[in-house]
Design an enzyme around this catalytic site. Structure first.
Site, PDB file in Angstrom:
ATOM      1  N   GLY A 423       0.820  -1.210   0.000  1.00  0.00           N
ATOM      2  CA  GLY A 423       0.000   0.000   0.000  1.00  0.00           C
ATOM      3  C   GLY A 423       0.849   1.252   0.000  1.00  0.00           C
ATOM      4  O   GLY A 423       0.489   2.267  -0.616  1.00  0.00           O
ATOM      5  N   ARG A 451      -7.918  -2.567  -1.006  1.00  0.00           N
ATOM      6  CA  ARG A 451      -7.667  -1.516  -0.017  1.00  0.00           C
ATOM      7  C   ARG A 451      -8.003  -0.135  -0.576  1.00  0.00           C
ATOM      8  O   ARG A 451      -7.854   0.124  -1.770  1.00  0.00           O
ATOM      9  CB  ARG A 451      -6.207  -1.600   0.445  1.00  0.00           C
ATOM     10  CG  ARG A 451      -5.935  -2.888   1.214  1.00  0.00           C
ATOM     11  CD  ARG A 451      -4.473  -3.172   1.394  1.00  0.00           C
ATOM     12  NE  ARG A 451      -3.824  -2.194   2.240  1.00  0.00           N
ATOM     13  CZ  ARG A 451      -2.520  -2.175   2.480  1.00  0.00           C
ATOM     14  NH1 ARG A 451      -1.738  -3.088   1.928  1.00  0.00           N
ATOM     15  NH2 ARG A 451      -1.999  -1.260   3.267  1.00  0.00           N
ATOM     16  N   GLN A 503       1.073   8.113   4.960  1.00  0.00           N
ATOM     17  CA  GLN A 503       0.981   7.782   3.539  1.00  0.00           C
ATOM     18  C   GLN A 503       0.285   8.885   2.754  1.00  0.00           C
ATOM     19  O   GLN A 503       0.745   9.281   1.679  1.00  0.00           O
ATOM     20  CB  GLN A 503       0.254   6.453   3.360  1.00  0.00           C
ATOM     21  CG  GLN A 503       1.060   5.255   3.828  1.00  0.00           C
ATOM     22  CD  GLN A 503       0.362   3.934   3.546  1.00  0.00           C
ATOM     23  OE1 GLN A 503      -0.774   3.915   3.087  1.00  0.00           O
ATOM     24  NE2 GLN A 503       1.039   2.835   3.823  1.00  0.00           N
ATOM     25  N   ASP A 649       1.250   0.635  13.181  1.00  0.00           N
ATOM     26  CA  ASP A 649       1.607  -0.686  12.636  1.00  0.00           C
ATOM     27  C   ASP A 649       1.943  -1.697  13.731  1.00  0.00           C
ATOM     28  O   ASP A 649       1.963  -2.901  13.475  1.00  0.00           O
ATOM     29  CB  ASP A 649       2.800  -0.572  11.684  1.00  0.00           C
ATOM     30  CG  ASP A 649       2.396  -0.054  10.318  1.00  0.00           C
ATOM     31  OD1 ASP A 649       1.199  -0.158   9.977  1.00  0.00           O
ATOM     32  OD2 ASP A 649       3.264   0.468   9.602  1.00  0.00           O
ATOM     33  N   ARG A 735       1.788  -8.847   9.681  1.00  0.00           N
ATOM     34  CA  ARG A 735       1.895  -8.434  11.084  1.00  0.00           C
ATOM     35  C   ARG A 735       0.997  -9.283  11.991  1.00  0.00           C
ATOM     36  O   ARG A 735       1.341  -9.524  13.156  1.00  0.00           O
ATOM     37  CB  ARG A 735       1.581  -6.946  11.225  1.00  0.00           C
ATOM     38  CG  ARG A 735       2.563  -6.075  10.449  1.00  0.00           C
ATOM     39  CD  ARG A 735       2.585  -4.647  10.913  1.00  0.00           C
ATOM     40  NE  ARG A 735       3.377  -3.831   9.989  1.00  0.00           N
ATOM     41  CZ  ARG A 735       4.691  -3.729  10.026  1.00  0.00           C
ATOM     42  NH1 ARG A 735       5.374  -4.393  10.942  1.00  0.00           N
ATOM     43  NH2 ARG A 735       5.336  -2.969   9.169  1.00  0.00           N
TER      44      ARG A 735
END
Length: 784
Positions: A423, A451, A503, A649, A735
């Site tokens: 992403g 996404r 982002q 994250d 993750r």
């Protein structure tokens, strides 16, 4: 022109499909004309799969016919079509392309005499298609309604009837030309036949087929024949062949093919092959000149792009990872352990690795990068810039050399830019590509294409970008119209971020480098500032005033040396592992401690974790330090919302820490977690509940009832299991997979985690490093 199919036509197709599937065999009688490798192999496959009640053949080589009948492959055979063709409902032409027109004449004569129905299916296996259609027009005047030209992309070094193999077409592509004059039932039945013998069917127009095959099949064969002829003509030809290396043997293997067949193909596809040869000659002359000029940079760029493209397109077409070509799916089988210890080095920071490629490519001069993360996501960014003409040497043990092309030096990619699962690559590149003069398309794997991309597309449109999120509900692929078409540059804007997102901020700042005026981004909370820091490191002025960040368009970037520190997001898994396990002490060397990334440290310290930093220094404009973590009695907390963007994250593994803490942990203000590689709040809650943890999902967070018991007199009490065992579905989120791996340190039973192959996106070598410090992970290939 797009073909419009009515509801009635669709219903008819469905009815035809149901009818076809209900038949005991597809055909009453198949007639194969030509028992060479392809024709005989297809005949054998039809026989073995029971696709026809009868099988007959025509071939001038009488011994092949006799042997096929003797072996039970054929019911009848002849050198003359009229002697065996009566009653056939499918004819397969498997002769050299120059002989096809004569075969059509025999077929027409059989139709005129009543031996064949006028709607009898006719197909071929030739490697050219336009001349087949032209030959049919010349013989039949109007194309037969049963004609379906086809081409199986399969072959072998040996030819002839004895080389036949029923499995020759398994997992190979077959191109079918769906002519507008052809009965749909004929197309459907031929598709079913090829699928039944294991092939993958692809529709394609005849002209396009011939142009593609001229480059990918006919040109390589022509070059192989020519190279063997060239070496054989040398006076010292014996030594030439005696000392030929494996590359020569591999490349020229195809020169052992049937000369007559290729003679006919080269003439039949004359125009496309000559065009391909002319294009090849230009590239060959370019390489010749690079060698004469000793232009090392340009030659390395050409060779590097070719090497990367060979791998890239294979992965792109199959949607497979760059770093794991052996398995599409894998699982962790983890035996509980209790302690981790040692001193380890974590791989390079993914966020900084992305940005080093982007800004190094856009800079003037050469940029040397050390510590580059050779994970899936960063490699996707690297490949994208290679596709746009940037010469990049490496990666080699984390080292890269980027030959920057300057702010206006990118070239349009010949194909859509494939972002894999990244992403970050797609969203940041959207800002760069929105300012380029050329059109671009970006796509990703199945996960990335789900996404949301409107979060960057919408503000880019405010700057004047023409960008479409062409997937469902504002998702990828992204289609971006170049500024040359739009006719004016981007305009700087003053934009308030609806959420703290590095982002989105980075995307707009990067677009602002080419915009007229000033681009200012205001963020509600502090988010990662790697883009701002790296822009400054490349000599581009950035103004930071609290939560307002501004850039002026029209500047330049200057290449230099970039050292990528260890990734704190990756370090977080080992930080939590040491904090929750008995008697543990773990040191992680030279980890990036950018203040916009240390939320995980702040949160763990609020939970009473024993964390200390030492050897503080700066690397490439980023602060780094050694982090030492010792076992501690964690306590549940209400996580301050201002820390959420600084640890976004790391929350999956922080949920593991919260489960091992004494008391309740409450997370709010984390909607961003719902639009990562998975809905990380829902997926983590599902996994925690599987392992026996009580938790409640809220609109923007999670409430976890920790099962830690604490200790008396400051005694560390991390010996009691908190988690049970079970099977966890990671939803192919790296993750999630790594977080539940950490949970095994406080588990009572074995934990199995499915879908861990995506761990390579951010942390290649994770399982090996975890085992090194005391965990017990077995990686199992589950792709079969």
């Amino acid at each position: 022109m797009r073909k419009v199919v009515s509801r009635q036509q669709k219903n008819q197709k469905n009815n035809n499909q149901t009818f076809l599937n209900a038949q005991p065999s597809l055909f009453k009688q198949v007639c194969v004309i030509g028992l060479g490798l392809i024709g005989a192999s297809l005949a054998q496959a039809i026989k073995d799969n029971g696709l026809s009640e009868r099988l007959v053949a025509v071939d001038r080589h009488a011994p092949s016919i006799e042997e096929a009948i003797k072996q039970g492959l054929l019911e009848a055979g002849s050198s003359t079509l009229s002697e065996v063709v009566a009653g056939s409902d499918l004819i397969i032409i498997a002769v050299p392309v120059q002989a096809v027109q004569a075969v059509f004449m025999d077929i027409k004569q059989a139709m005129d005499s009543g031996q064949l129905a006028s709607d009898c299916m006719i197909t071929d296996v030739c490697s050219t298609k336009t001349n087949i259609i032209d030959a049919a027009k010349a013989v039949f005047t109007s194309l037969p309604i049963g004609l379906v030209p086809a081409h199986p992309i399969a072959g072998a070094e040996n030819s002839g009837y004895h080389a036949r193999r029923a499995t020759l077409f398994a997992n190979h592509s077959v191109i079918i030309c769906e002519l507008p004059t052809t009965n749909y039932v004929a197309i459907a039945k031929l598709r079913l036949l090829w699928e039944a013998v294991g092939a993958k069917v692809m529709p394609m127009e005849a002209n396009h087929h011939d142009a593609i095959l001229a480059h990918t099949s006919h040109l390589p064969h022509l070059l192989a024949f020519n190279l063997v002829e060239q070496l054989a003509s040398h006076d010292d030809n014996l030594d030439m062949f005696r000392y030929a290396a494996g590359g020569f043997r591999d490349f020229t293997r195809i020169a052992a093919s049937d000369p007559k067949m290729w003679h006919d193909i080269f003439f039949a596809n004359q125009n496309a092959i000559v065009s391909a040869l002319d294009e090849y000659g230009v590239y060959l002359q370019t390489m010749r000149q690079l060698i004469i000029d000793k232009d090392s940079t340009a030659l390395m760029g050409l060779l590097g792009r070719a090497q990367a493209a060979r791998r890239h397109f294979g992965h792109m077409l199959a949607s497979t990872p760059y770093t794991d070509t052996s398995a599409m799916s894998a699982s962790y089988i983890i035996t509980p352990s209790t302690t981790v210890s040692g001193t380890i080095t974590i791989p390079g920071d993914k966020s900084i690795s992305h940005r080093s490629i982007m800004l190094g490519s856009l800079a003037t001069g050469v940029t040397h990068v050390t510590g580059f993360l050779e994970g899936e996501d960063a490699l996707a960014t690297l490949q994208a810039f290679r596709d746009m003409g940037v010469t990049i040497e490496g990666p080699d043990n984390g080292n890269l050399t980027i030959h920057g092309v300057g702010m206006n030096g990118l070239k349009p990619s010949k194909t859509p830019l494939y972002m894999g699962n990244s992403g970050t690559s797609m969203r940041l590149l959207a800002g760069i590509l929105a300012a380029q003069p050329f059109d671009s398309v970006m796509l990703g794997d199945t996960s990335l294409n789900k996404r949301p991309m409107e979060r960057v597309a919408a503000p880019l449109r405010m700057m004047g970008a023409v960008i479409q999120s062409t997937g469902h509900s504002g998702t990828a692929p992204l289609s971006i119209t170049g500024r040359d078409t739009v006719g004016k540059p981007l305009q700087g804007i003053d934009y308030e971020l609806p959420v703290a997102s590095a982002q989105i901020k980075s995307c707009l700042l990067l677009a602002g480098l080419w915009s007229e005026g000033t681009t200012t981004i205001t963020q509600p909370e502090v988010s990662r500032d790697h883009t701002e820091r790296m822009l400054s490191a490349f000599g581009y002025p950035v103004t930071v005033d609290g939560n307002r960040i501004s850039v002026e368009g029209g500047g330049t970037l200057v290449g230099g040396d970039i050292a990528v520190p260890a990734d704190i997001s990756s370090a977080a898994f080992f930080m939590v592992a040491a904090a929750i396990s008995q008697g543990s002490e773990l040191t992680l060397t030279q980890v990036g401690i950018n203040p916009t990334r240390t939320g995980v440290i702040d949160i763990l310290k609020l939970m009473n974790a024993d964390i200390s930093l030492s050897n503080n220094t700066h690397v490439g404009g980023e602060p780094v330090a050694d982090i030492t973590i010792r076992a501690s009695n964690l306590v549940g907390i209400e996580i301050p919302e201002h820390l959420v963007p600084l640890a976004i994250d790391e929350f999956p593994v922080l949920f593991i820490a919260a489960s091992c803490a004494q008391g309740r942990t409450v997370l709010t203000g984390a909607k961003e977690l719902r639009v990562k590689e998975s809905d990380r709040i829902a997926v983590m809650a599902e996994g925690l509940q599987t392992l026996g943890i009580e938790c409640t999902v809220t609109e923007d967070g999670l409430i976890i009832e920790g099962k830690g018991t604490g200790g008396q007199d400051d005694q560390i009490n991390n010996s009691q299991p908190v988690f049970g065992g079970g099977q966890i579905t990671s939803h192919h989120d790296h993750r999630i997979a790594m977080s539940f791996t950490v949970a095994s340190l406080r588990a009572s039973e074995q934990i199995i985690i499915e879908g861990v192959e995506t761990v390579n996106t951010s942390f290649p070598g994770f399982a090996e490093l975890a085992n090194q410090v005391g965990m017990s992970i077995q990686v199992e290939d589950t792709s079969i």
